[in-house]
Enzyme design. Structure first.
Site, PDB file in Angstrom:
ATOM      1  N   THR A  90      83.784  62.588  15.959  1.00  0.00           N
ATOM      2  CA  THR A  90      82.676  62.864  16.878  1.00  0.00           C
ATOM      3  C   THR A  90      82.412  64.362  17.023  1.00  0.00           C
ATOM      4  OG1 THR A  90      82.101  62.790  19.232  1.00  0.00           O
ATOM      5  CG2 THR A  90      84.422  62.693  18.728  1.00  0.00           C
ATOM      6  N   ASP A  91      81.182  64.692  17.362  1.00  0.00           N
ATOM      7  CA  ASP A  91      80.877  66.106  17.628  1.00  0.00           C
ATOM      8  C   ASP A  91      81.454  66.561  18.970  1.00  0.00           C
ATOM      9  OD1 ASP A  91      79.136  64.825  19.386  1.00  0.00           O
ATOM     10  OD2 ASP A  91      77.321  65.802  18.668  1.00  0.00           O
ATOM     11  N   GLU A  92      81.920  65.609  19.794  1.00  0.00           N
ATOM     12  CA  GLU A  92      82.474  65.996  21.104  1.00  0.00           C
ATOM     13  C   GLU A  92      83.745  66.819  20.981  1.00  0.00           C
ATOM     14  OE1 GLU A  92      82.568  63.282  24.320  1.00  0.00           O
ATOM     15  OE2 GLU A  92      80.694  62.346  23.760  1.00  0.00           O
ATOM     16  N   TYR A 116      88.904  61.395  26.105  1.00  0.00           N
ATOM     17  CA  TYR A 116      88.378  60.792  24.870  1.00  0.00           C
ATOM     18  C   TYR A 116      88.268  61.820  23.750  1.00  0.00           C
ATOM     19  CZ  TYR A 116      84.727  59.757  21.501  1.00  0.00           C
ATOM     20  OH  TYR A 116      84.027  59.656  20.331  1.00  0.00           O
ATOM     21  N   LYS A 120      90.307  62.266  20.148  1.00  0.00           N
ATOM     22  CA  LYS A 120      89.656  62.293  18.823  1.00  0.00           C
ATOM     23  C   LYS A 120      90.005  63.595  18.100  1.00  0.00           C
ATOM     24  CE  LYS A 120      87.175  59.740  17.055  1.00  0.00           C
ATOM     25  NZ  LYS A 120      87.524  58.617  16.131  1.00  0.00           N
TER      26      LYS A 120
END
Ligand code: DAU
Length: 316
Positions: A90-92, A116, A120
């Site tokens: 994810t880009d998060e 979260y 990741k």
């Protein structure tokens, strides 16, 4: 049912943390390619209960990497041909952007905000380490916000479509000015396939949809499409259902992903605009009431909605 060649597929329901099961599948099915999508993904759930995120996202990825290492690499650690471990991320992991900061590239340092995204980020580091240390043939993609058919209605777009159609409030966190980059799910899948087939082993590719409106604009677009499709609805105009609620703790303000690498090196481009993607998505949710009611009638889902929204204060 929807698959074009169902007999070429086998569905095994299991847990990616189950070492014995994962190893058995690797050896019995002679696995040569892993597309690792499995993860706990909802930021709000990670805030209210982080343990499952640590377990699935970190320990689960470790379990799959260990299985690949055991089954694919010989005793010298040489990487066999025609194997690939692709990790979907994810880009998060990049954190949050100030209004004028440049878009994230593959070289932006990791700075995750939620349990979260931290989990990741951790899994991405493990995948890279298995490449550097053992020579495991990996690739990683970091994507922006997905939307489209079959998305579980805990995420913004499906939750707001269904709430609007059913006349329930549309709970906007904070001031609704947070920015996400929206990527239609089939565009994402095409990008992953492209990376798995043509991407360079050991590399990371960012994937985004080149759509970066504030949340409120997306929400108003959903409401406008529904007003047009359901003009007789007692809930039109649907944007009257908007209700500002207390913000998400640690809420990232702005995401923007630079997709120059995947477009230049691999020739991939997103096909859907936010407008066309939202129309397809709304058509799908309105056209699949059985799928929707199977989820909404599940008590686990109702418990989640109560837990996240019932005691939330007001926003804005
Ligand atoms: O950027 C990629 C990420 O996008 C993925 O890694 C995550 O798995 C995925 O969940 C998504 O994260 P977000 O937190 O951005 O997605 P979500 O749909 O939960 O929220 C999108 C925006 O809408 C965010 O600014 C929070 C806001 N929001 C969300 C919900 C569920 C609301 O205002 N109200 C809501 O009820």
């Amino acid at each position: 049912k929807d698959l074009s060649a169902p007999d070429r597929h086998t569905f095994i329901q299991g847990d990616i943390c189950d070492t014995a099961l994962v190893n058995r599948i690797f050896s019995e099915s002679s696995i040569d390619t892993v597309a690792h999508f499995a993860a706990e993904t909802h930021v709000d759930r990670s805030i209210l209960g982080p343990a499952e995120f640590i377990q699935t996202n970190i320990v689960g990825t470790f379990t799959l990497l260990e299985a690949a290492r055991t089954h694919w690499l010989d005793y010298r650690g040489a990487s066999p041909e025609k194997k690939r471990f692709h990790h979907v991320s994810t880009d998060e992991v990049y954190g949050t952007l100030l209004p004028d900061a440049p878009d994230w590239t593959e070289d932006t340092p990791y700075d995750p905000s939620s349990p979260y995204s931290a989990a990741k980020a951790s899994s991405d580091h493990l995948v890279r380490a298995y490449h550097r240390t053992y020579g495991l043939p990996v690739s990683i993609t970091n994507c922006s916000n997905n939307y489209g058919p079959y998305q579980f209605p805990e995420k913004l777009i499906p939750l707001f479509i269904l709430n609007a159609v059913q006349g329930r409030p549309l709970p906007v966190y904070g001031d609704g000015q947070q920015i996400r980059d929206w990527l239609y799910v089939e565009d994402h899948c095409e990008a992953i396939l492209r990376v798995m087939t043509d991407g360079i082993v050991g590399q990371t590719y960012n994937i985004g949809g080149n759509n970066q409106p504030p949340n409120l604009v997306v929400i108003e677009q959903i409401c406008a499409i529904l007003d047009e499709m359901l003009p007789q609805s007692p809930f039109a105009p649907h944007k009257d259902l908007i209700k500002y609620v207390a913000d998400r703790p640690g809420h990232d303000r702005r995401y923007a992903i630079d997709i120059t690498k995947i477009t230049t090196d691999l020739g991939w481009h997103p096909r859907q605009s936010l407008e066309s993607g939202l129309q397809k998505t709304i058509d799908w949710y309105l056209g699949n009431p059985d799928w929707v009611s199977s989820i909404q009638s599940d008590t686990e889902f109702e418990i989640w909605i109560q837990k996240n929204y019932s005691n939330r204060g007001e926003g804005k």
